[in-house]
Every structure is written in C-alpha cells, then in structure tokens.
Scaffold this motif. Structure first.
Motif, mmCIF file in Angstrom:
data_model
loop_
_atom_site.group_PDB
_atom_site.id
_atom_site.type_symbol
_atom_site.label_atom_id
_atom_site.label_comp_id
_atom_site.label_asym_id
_atom_site.label_seq_id
_atom_site.Cartn_x
_atom_site.Cartn_y
_atom_site.Cartn_z
ATOM 1 N N ALA A 30 0.832 -1.217 0.000
ATOM 2 C CA ALA A 30 0.000 0.000 0.000
ATOM 3 C C ALA A 30 0.859 1.257 0.000
ATOM 4 N N SER A 31 1.916 1.267 0.795
ATOM 5 C CA SER A 31 2.787 2.446 0.861
ATOM 6 C C SER A 31 3.476 2.689 -0.482
ATOM 7 N N LEU A 32 3.908 1.631 -1.143
ATOM 8 C CA LEU A 32 4.548 1.760 -2.454
ATOM 9 C C LEU A 32 3.551 2.330 -3.463
ATOM 10 N N ARG A 33 2.336 1.798 -3.464
ATOM 11 C CA ARG A 33 1.334 2.312 -4.399
ATOM 12 C C ARG A 33 1.035 3.784 -4.138
ATOM 13 N N MET A 34 0.979 4.155 -2.870
ATOM 14 C CA MET A 34 0.702 5.551 -2.535
ATOM 15 C C MET A 34 1.799 6.466 -3.073
ATOM 16 N N ARG A 35 3.054 6.058 -2.929
ATOM 17 C CA ARG A 35 4.159 6.886 -3.426
ATOM 18 C C ARG A 35 4.147 6.984 -4.952
ATOM 19 N N LEU A 36 3.822 5.882 -5.605
ATOM 20 C CA LEU A 36 3.737 5.908 -7.065
ATOM 21 C C LEU A 36 2.588 6.811 -7.525
ATOM 22 N N ARG A 37 1.470 6.723 -6.825
ATOM 23 C CA ARG A 37 0.328 7.581 -7.171
ATOM 24 C C ARG A 37 0.689 9.059 -7.001
ATOM 25 N N GLN A 38 1.408 9.389 -5.935
ATOM 26 C CA GLN A 38 1.790 10.780 -5.688
ATOM 27 C C GLN A 38 2.645 11.332 -6.819
ATOM 28 N N ARG A 39 3.478 10.493 -7.407
ATOM 29 C CA ARG A 39 4.299 10.965 -8.529
ATOM 30 C C ARG A 39 3.416 11.353 -9.712
ATOM 31 N N PHE A 40 2.379 10.563 -9.960
ATOM 32 C CA PHE A 40 1.461 10.916 -11.052
ATOM 33 C C PHE A 40 0.614 12.144 -10.696
ATOM 34 N N GLU A 41 0.196 12.222 -9.429
ATOM 35 C CA GLU A 41 -0.614 13.365 -8.997
ATOM 36 C C GLU A 41 0.136 14.678 -9.137
ATOM 37 N N ARG A 42 1.447 14.630 -8.918
ATOM 38 C CA ARG A 42 2.248 15.862 -8.929
ATOM 39 C C ARG A 42 3.048 16.033 -10.223
ATOM 40 N N GLY A 43 2.871 15.110 -11.128
ATOM 41 C CA GLY A 43 3.632 15.154 -12.370
ATOM 42 C C GLY A 43 2.988 16.041 -13.421
ATOM 43 N N PRO A 44 3.404 15.893 -14.679
ATOM 44 C CA PRO A 44 2.837 16.687 -15.778
ATOM 45 C C PRO A 44 1.325 16.468 -15.904
ATOM 46 N N VAL A 45 0.656 17.477 -16.450
ATOM 47 C CA VAL A 45 -0.799 17.407 -16.599
ATOM 48 C C VAL A 45 -1.200 16.236 -17.496
ATOM 49 N N SER A 78 -2.877 -1.662 -19.151
ATOM 50 C CA SER A 78 -2.189 -1.034 -20.280
ATOM 51 C C SER A 78 -1.022 -0.167 -19.839
ATOM 52 N N SER A 79 -0.978 0.204 -18.553
ATOM 53 C CA SER A 79 0.089 1.071 -18.052
ATOM 54 C C SER A 79 0.144 0.974 -16.537
ATOM 55 N N LEU A 80 1.249 1.498 -15.988
ATOM 56 C CA LEU A 80 1.387 1.540 -14.527
ATOM 57 C C LEU A 80 0.280 2.409 -13.918
ATOM 58 N N ARG A 81 -0.013 3.539 -14.549
ATOM 59 C CA ARG A 81 -1.064 4.417 -14.029
ATOM 60 C C ARG A 81 -2.410 3.694 -13.995
ATOM 61 N N GLU A 82 -2.725 2.979 -15.082
ATOM 62 C CA GLU A 82 -3.998 2.259 -15.109
ATOM 63 C C GLU A 82 -4.021 1.181 -14.043
ATOM 64 N N ALA A 83 -2.887 0.541 -13.796
ATOM 65 C CA ALA A 83 -2.814 -0.492 -12.768
ATOM 66 C C ALA A 83 -3.101 0.091 -11.383
ATOM 67 N N ILE A 130 -6.499 -0.606 -8.833
ATOM 68 C CA ILE A 130 -6.431 -1.117 -7.454
ATOM 69 C C ILE A 130 -7.020 -0.127 -6.452
ATOM 70 N N ASP A 131 -6.656 1.152 -6.556
ATOM 71 C CA ASP A 131 -7.002 2.138 -5.511
ATOM 72 C C ASP A 131 -7.890 3.286 -5.980
ATOM 73 N N GLY A 132 -8.345 3.264 -7.228
ATOM 74 C CA GLY A 132 -9.229 4.324 -7.684
ATOM 75 C C GLY A 132 -8.522 5.377 -8.510
ATOM 76 N N PRO A 133 -9.277 6.325 -9.085
ATOM 77 C CA PRO A 133 -8.717 7.324 -10.009
ATOM 78 C C PRO A 133 -7.607 8.165 -9.364
ATOM 79 N N ILE A 134 -6.636 8.521 -10.177
ATOM 80 C CA ILE A 134 -5.566 9.430 -9.768
ATOM 81 C C ILE A 134 -5.944 10.833 -10.239
ATOM 82 N N ILE A 135 -6.028 11.757 -9.310
ATOM 83 C CA ILE A 135 -6.414 13.137 -9.622
ATOM 84 C C ILE A 135 -5.159 14.003 -9.646
ATOM 85 N N HIS A 136 -4.945 14.683 -10.749
ATOM 86 C CA HIS A 136 -3.787 15.562 -10.854
ATOM 87 C C HIS A 136 -3.952 16.720 -9.868
ATOM 88 N N ALA A 137 -3.013 16.852 -8.945
ATOM 89 C CA ALA A 137 -3.169 17.771 -7.820
ATOM 90 C C ALA A 137 -3.325 19.225 -8.265
#
Length: 418
Positions: free
Chosen positions: A18-33, A85-90, A94-101
C-alpha cells in the motif's frame, strides 16, 4: 478481465504494498498534466516493495533501498501480461482514479471564486476577502463550494435589506429565505449576516470590547450580544427583553411634562417608533445602576434632569436609545461603578456614543476612597484602562478598592437637580 485483475493484485495489491502504491500515485498526482512520466526514483523501499518492482521490470531480486525505474518498461510489461495497459492504469484499478493535484486545485479555486462572486453586497464582499471571513464561510459550508455559493447568495439577499426599521427577525427570514426560522441563532446564513454587521462596528469599539470579538465566528457569543447586533441592523429579536430604563425624557416639546417616575422603552418601541427625543442641547445623565436612577426619582422626581440607565453593559435597547439621544442633539454624561467592569462600560459608552465623564475621574475616585468604610470592597478581575483618564486606572490599582455608584448618590444628585 477478472483473471487479469487477480494477477494484478498479486503483483501490486495488498496491504504490504500500500505504501509503495501511494508513493507511485503521488508521482502521477504531482507530475505533468498529461500524466506522461518517463522515469521515477523510489527510495526507502523495503524488501517486499523492492521485490514487486524488480518483478515488474525483470531485474534481479537483489535488495536495494532505492530503485530508478523506466515507466515505459513497466507499462510494456504490464501490457504484455494482459493485466493493465500502463502503470497508471494499474494503480487506478487497485485504488481508484488518480487526480492531478494542480489541476484539481485550480478547479477547486475556480469553484470557490464562483461561490464568493454571489456576495455582491460591498460589506459582505470585503468581509470574504480577509482570511477570517473566508475561513468562516468554509467552516459553515463544510468546505463545499456548492454549499458556500448557496449561503453567499442567501446572506447577500438578507444584507441588501439592512438596515431595516423595526422588522422582526422571523419576518425578515420568511420574506427573504422562505423560512421564518432561517435566521435563528446558530443558522449558517444568520452567522454570516451577523459577522458582517459586527465587523461594520468593530472600528468604533474600544480595545477592551474588541477582545470579546476577536473571531469573525459569532457562534460562541451570547444571546444578548446577538440581539444587540440585530438591533443595530434594525431587526427585532426578543424585542421586549431588557428594555431601556429612563427618567424624565420627553419625546417632543408638546408632550405633557415628565411625571418624575421611571419608565421603560422596549426595543420594539424604539425601533418601530424611532422617537425624536426632546433633548437638543441638553445634558442627559447616563448611569450604570438602576438603583441610582430610583434614588434620583425618589429624591428629585420631576425636578431631576433627564436620565438613562445602562444596567451594566448596554444591551440592544440601551444602545438604541443612547444613539437616538445623540442623534436628537443631547449631550451624554456617564457615571458608573469605580471597578474594572465599570471602566469597561465607561470606555464603551464614551467611545461609541461620545459621552463625557460625569464625576467619573481620578479626583472623584480618590475622594470616595477617603470616605469609604474599611475594609471596603476589593477590586477583582482583569484591570481595565480608562480611556478618558490616564491616572484613574493607576489610582484604582494602587488603592485596590471598588466604589459602588450608589454610594456617591449625594454628590451625583447635586448635578441632577434642576
């Protein structure tokens, strides 16, 4: 799909990752639009997290606390395996949509700006521009911009009808909001309206009084204070409570002369009748305690100068009659108890209504102390600075004695006799 979902959860799911997924999600949330990230470095990995990442990209399982990964490589591996199809989709599976911060914050800011735009009343708009005002709106709306928009619209409608002239609060609520109880104590719209009106009078109060009003949230103050704020806006709340006590005040020169008996004027009468008091260029003596006014009525009767009693800190009716007397051209002279609450009341009456001290200074205090029986009554509570006499507070601090207003009745009656 079900099979792929099960394999995906074995690869990246579970509490251990769970902690690993959270950190990966944060990178997408704070990354490019557009969500495109080429490489990531993940640190502070434990063995389970390292093993999961290594398995995804086909690296040896030799443990390392950090790992740089090529996102496109993981995307391709997940796609070939048929699980995503991608890490983001994976991660989203598992944990729901990733919202760009940044995008989400921009959208939220736009919703709040729209909500505040419903506040077109000048005082209301200004109130919401300061952090305390905006914070109050967010608390009342539970941080929901849609709720805030409704509250702003409703409060704005109410504020545009103020000040009124002796309208009841229930009537105002029913006429503007369709519910006679919508402006009752504790209701969100009422809280906003009262906060705006209280702020309108803040610059006119003393520092001592402003300490009672430090927050823009009115929900913690008492019913008398709330009734007072409504009264300043011309709205009646429990309008028969705490009427103003007065002696020998006439409404106009044609009225029958005063009888010398104390009278009461309710808030309802004062706001609805808006009487023109016959006091132009005359002194009106203001006291703190009803006992002094009663003594004056007993001793002087119709020969007593006009008097008004605040009965402690002025409430709604007392404030209204004092303002009406000033408007009618009367000169207010104030006397109260020589104690800390008495000084606080004096600061209020002199500051807000332009009253001048009436035998309420250091000279009179020292004379009273010299005559006072011992041990007397000790001063208690927090010290208050007398704005009209620098030396009075120091003298009271030095002697530590409280002097009741009634004990000075003989001296005060000399001024009241006419």
């Amino acid at each position: 799909m079900i099979e792929g979902d099960g394999r995906l959860r074995r690869l990246l799911g579970g509490d251990a990752l769970a902690s690993l997924r959270m950190r990966l999600r944060q990178r997408f949330e704070r990354g490019p639009v557009d969500g495109k990230i080429e490489r990531l470095r993940i640190s502070n990995l434990n063995r389970d997290e390292h093993s999961a990442l290594a398995g995804l990209i086909g690296r040896p399982a030799r443990f390392s606390g950090s790992m740089q990964i090529d996102v496109q490589v993981i995307d391709a591996a997940l796609s070939r395996a048929g699980v995503a199809s991608s890490l983001r989709e994976a991660l989203e599976s598992i944990d729901g949509p990733i919202i760009h911060a940044e995008t989400a914050q921009t959208e939220l800011n736009a919703r709040w700006s729209k909500a505040i735009s419903f506040a077109t009343h000048l005082d209301f708009s200004s109130f919401l521009q300061v952090p305390s005002g905006a914070g109050l709106l967010k608390r009342l709306s539970n941080s929901d911009p849609d709720v805030a928009a409704r509250l702003c619209s409703q409060a704005d409608t109410v504020l545009k009808l103020l000040p009124a002239k002796g309208m009841t609060r229930a009537q105002l609520a029913a006429g503007t909001l369709g519910d006679a109880h919508a402006l009752d104590m504790g209701e969100a719209v009422a809280t906003l309206v009262l906060a705006v009106w209280r702020k309108k009078g803040r610059d006119e109060r003393t520092d001592d009084e402003n300490r009672l009003f430090e927050s823009d949230d009115i929900r913690g103050i008492g019913e008398d204070r709330i009734r007072d704020i409504w009264a300043r806006a011309g709205i009646l709340v429990n309008e028969l409570a705490r009427p103003a006590l007065f002696l020998n005040l006439n409404i106009d020169s044609s009225q029958t002369p005063s009888s010398g008996e104390p009278n009461y004027a309710s808030l309802r009468f004062l706001l609805r009748s808006n009487p023109l008091w016959d006091v132009r260029s005359r002194n009106v003596y203001v006291c703190e305690n009803p006992n002094l006014l009663a003594i004056a009525a007993d001793k002087l009767g119709a020969n007593c100068a006009p008097m008004v009693c605040t009965e402690g800190m002025p409430a709604a009716a007392q404030r209204v009659i004092l303002q009406q007397l000033v408007t009618a051209g009367g000169r207010l002279l104030y006397h109260g108890d020589f104690d800390w609450p008495g000084l606080r009341i004096g600061n209020h009456v002199m500051r807000e209504f332009g009253a001048i001290p009436w035998r309420f200074d250091v000279t009179e205090y020292l004379a009273a102390v010299a005559r006072a029986p011992r041990p007397g009554f000790a001063l208690t509570g927090l010290e208050v600075h007398a704005s009209w006499d620098e030396a009075l507070t120091a003298a009271m601090r030095t002697h530590g004695l409280a002097i009741a207003e009634e004990s000075l009745a003989d001296e005060l009656l000399q001024d009241l006799a006419r």
